[in-house]
Design a protein around this motif. Structure first.
Motif, PDB file in Angstrom:
ATOM      1  N   PRO A 113     -32.709  33.094  18.174  1.00  0.00           N
ATOM      2  CA  PRO A 113     -33.023  33.820  19.420  1.00  0.00           C
ATOM      3  C   PRO A 113     -32.418  35.225  19.393  1.00  0.00           C
ATOM      4  CG  PRO A 113     -32.143  31.624  19.885  1.00  0.00           C
ATOM      5  CD  PRO A 113     -31.954  31.867  18.424  1.00  0.00           C
ATOM      6  N   VAL A 133     -28.368  36.675  20.561  1.00  0.00           N
ATOM      7  CA  VAL A 133     -27.223  35.782  20.373  1.00  0.00           C
ATOM      8  C   VAL A 133     -26.236  36.432  19.394  1.00  0.00           C
ATOM      9  CG1 VAL A 133     -28.648  33.742  20.781  1.00  0.00           C
ATOM     10  CG2 VAL A 133     -28.138  34.426  18.425  1.00  0.00           C
ATOM     11  N   ALA A 170     -21.925  34.406  15.507  1.00  0.00           N
ATOM     12  CA  ALA A 170     -21.200  33.128  15.591  1.00  0.00           C
ATOM     13  C   ALA A 170     -22.116  32.033  16.124  1.00  0.00           C
ATOM     14  CB  ALA A 170     -19.969  33.280  16.490  1.00  0.00           C
ATOM     15  N   ALA A 171     -22.862  32.341  17.192  1.00  0.00           N
ATOM     16  CA  ALA A 171     -23.778  31.353  17.775  1.00  0.00           C
ATOM     17  C   ALA A 171     -24.861  30.969  16.773  1.00  0.00           C
ATOM     18  CB  ALA A 171     -24.399  31.904  19.050  1.00  0.00           C
ATOM     19  N   LEU A 222     -23.318  28.653  14.131  1.00  0.00           N
ATOM     20  CA  LEU A 222     -22.990  27.329  14.662  1.00  0.00           C
ATOM     21  C   LEU A 222     -24.262  26.515  14.873  1.00  0.00           C
ATOM     22  CD1 LEU A 222     -20.153  28.275  17.183  1.00  0.00           C
ATOM     23  CD2 LEU A 222     -19.889  26.945  15.061  1.00  0.00           C
ATOM     24  N   ASP A 223     -25.287  27.152  15.426  1.00  0.00           N
ATOM     25  CA  ASP A 223     -26.530  26.422  15.670  1.00  0.00           C
ATOM     26  C   ASP A 223     -27.249  26.069  14.368  1.00  0.00           C
ATOM     27  OD1 ASP A 223     -26.017  26.388  18.294  1.00  0.00           O
ATOM     28  OD2 ASP A 223     -27.570  27.792  18.916  1.00  0.00           O
ATOM     29  N   VAL A 231     -20.372  25.020   9.056  1.00  0.00           N
ATOM     30  CA  VAL A 231     -19.060  24.503   9.456  1.00  0.00           C
ATOM     31  C   VAL A 231     -17.959  25.492   9.085  1.00  0.00           C
ATOM     32  CG1 VAL A 231     -17.365  22.673   9.093  1.00  0.00           C
ATOM     33  CG2 VAL A 231     -19.779  22.101   9.332  1.00  0.00           C
TER      34      VAL A 231
END
Lengths: 82, 447
Positions: free
Chosen positions: A17, A20, A23-24, A27-28, A32
């Motif tokens: 998206p 964002v 980091a987002a 993570l999505d 890890v």
């Protein structure tokens, strides 16, 4: 501005998206280990706001960038330590 | 090479409620104002957003005021050195810029206090505000099992935000005992809008237990978090989760203030009735002078901004002073009600990492050492975050004073820092009664 942008995460192209943070996006994507400590243990965002330095990754060839402080851009290349 | 230069009347550090308010009033008084903030968008932590339409009425109005007053907001820009009260060196998307200024307003906010416990370095363990920041940054928590453990009103606000985002909140653990939470609520809820907020938040995570006198003692997992050990009044419990948001309250950001030589007392920047710091030409406002909430931070920002623009009468407006007093009273009540329990200070096991940047375990540090000895032997607090995380831990575990601050802040690249070190004009002459460079015990300059 389109609602998704295309980024390259550890060599794989992904639509994420628009707007964002890196980091987002990581993570999505299920990343890890943003970085690894001296013993190889994975580390990931702690503070989310730029002070802990745990989310450092390489963005467009620039090392040590805080993933929580950078918004994704089209064509951006992001590398974590995997 | 020398850094690019820019000359203004007022530099505001931090684009949260206090910084934006200070910038707006100073610019409305005709001053040339620049705001620098390391985030990609203005708003600070509390008004962090991806889309301005998601913001409430107050922040939107303030952002509009800042724009129409002609303030320049430099986002994604970090202060890497405070050369003098008349010059800041910042690092932005286009490299280093030296900003010459007549006045500085520090509105650097607060960060979370982290106290180490076994497993706290596992991916999946973040702060309470940390989870909120990740959520606002666009991370999906939908259907994820989350445990929250912390203290104070922020805990409840973050629980509500995560529940709204579809997270499966397993438990919200407040370290403070029930009677203290109730005592605080009794005072805070005499203000009806605060009561309304609290009820709205609690309703949002109505299906999740909110346990007082409860805290996390360990995080477990291999490559990432799998479960947490929680101490509650009814014994210890193991809870499976993908995320833990865990912190021990907030601590003001005082690094730039200390580089400038401003007096810092009880971890907060000391200010007078006009929000002036101990260094002439430097004001401070908002959470960096003590945690008190956004309404009072805006008032402090306006006072500081007016004072920095030379309007001391306007700074003393009765409305502003009342809002500031309300916030300070609430902040003081919050601090005493949500005082950290001693159990939290000593959760780290011998093999728990204390300094996450330099991988220093607790048992590598001899408690008899001075901070200086410990740094020489282990590099504790000397890594990328410069003690932003482990400073609180070392104070709690070893009774050390706050970590020494030195430039550069914010881990700039060597190239940027080298450019920044190259003086393009002779250093500013110190004001009378103010320490010259090199005399200040709080700073160590390189080069």
């Amino acid at each position: 501005m389109s609602s998704v942008v295309s980024v390259v995460i550890n060599g794989t192209t992904r639509d994420v998206p628009a707007g964002v943070t890196v980091a987002a996006a990581l993570l999505d994507e299920g990343v890890v280990a943003f970085r690894r400590d001296l013993h190889g243990a994975p580390r990931a965002p702690l503070c989310g706001m730029g002070s802990c330095m745990e989310c450092r990754v390489t963005i467009d060839g620039r090392t040590e960038q805080r993933a929580c402080l950078v918004v994704v851009g089209d064509g951006m290349r992001i590398e974590s330590t995997r | 090479m020398t850094p690019r230069r820019r000359e203004v009347d007022v530099v505001v550090v931090g684009a949260g409620p206090a910084g934006l308010a200070a910038a707006a009033v100073a610019a409305e008084a005709g001053r040339r104002v620049v705001v620098v903030d390391q985030s990609p968008r203005a708003g600070g932590q509390i008004w962090r957003h991806r889309d301005e339409s998601a913001l409430g009425r107050v922040p939107r109005a303030l952002l509009a005021r800042v724009a129409s007053a002609g303030v320049t907001v430099l986002t994604s820009t970090t202060v890497i050195d405070a050369v003098s009260p008349r010059q800041l060196l910042v690092d932005g998307t286009d490299g280093a810029v030296a900003i010459d200024t007549a006045a500085i307003v520090l509105a650097t906010g607060a960060r979370e206090r982290f106290l180490p416990f076994p497993g706290w370095t596992l991916p999946g363990v973040a702060g309470v505000g940390g989870l909120q920041a990740l959520l606002k940054g666009g991370t999906s928590f939908h259907g994820k099992r989350v445990v929250l453990a912390g203290t104070g009103p922020l805990l409840v606000a973050v629980a509500a935000a995560l529940a709204h985002a579809g997270a499966h909140l397993v438990l919200v653990a407040e370290q403070t005992p029930w009677h203290r939470v109730a005592g605080f609520a009794l005072h805070a809820f005499t203000n009806s809008s605060r009561l309304r907020d609290a009820l709205r938040y609690r309703w949002a995570f109505a299906r999740t237990p909110y346990r007082t006198g409860a805290w996390v003692t360990a995080a477990l997992g291999g490559d990432r978090l799998r479960s947490v050990q929680v101490h509650t009044a009814s014994g210890s419990r193991n809870l499976e989760c993908a995320w833990l948001g865990c912190a021990a309250g907030l601590v003001p950001n005082t690094e730039v203030a200390r580089l400038l030589g401003c007096t810092v007392r009880a971890d907060r920047i000391a200010v007078d009735h006009l929000q002036a710091t101990s260094v002439p030409g430097v004001w401070a406002a908002g959470e960096c002078t003590g945690v008190k909430g956004d309404a009072a931070a805006i008032a402090e920002g306006e006072i500081a901004g007016r004072a920095a623009a030379g309007d001391e009468r306007g700074a003393m407006s009765a409305t502003l002073l009342r809002a500031r007093d309300d916030g300070r009273l609430l902040g003081a009540r919050m601090e005493s009600a949500f005082e950290l329990r001693s159990e939290l200070l000593d959760l780290a096991a011998p093999d728990t990492i204390i300094c996450r940047c330099e991988d220093v375990r607790r048992d590598a540090i001899d408690p008899a050492w001075t901070p200086r000895q410990a740094k020489l032997w282990t590099r504790v607090g000397m890594g990328a975050c410069q003690g932003a995380v482990c400073g609180s831990a070392c104070s709690a575990l070893f009774g050390w004073p706050a970590n020494t601050v030195r430039a550069p802040l914010g881990a700039p690249s060597c190239g940027t820092w080298l450019i920044g070190l190259t003086p393009s004009t002779p250093p500013a002459t110190p004001q009378p009664g103010q320490p010259a460079l090199g005399e200040d015990p709080h700073r160590d300059r390189v080069g």
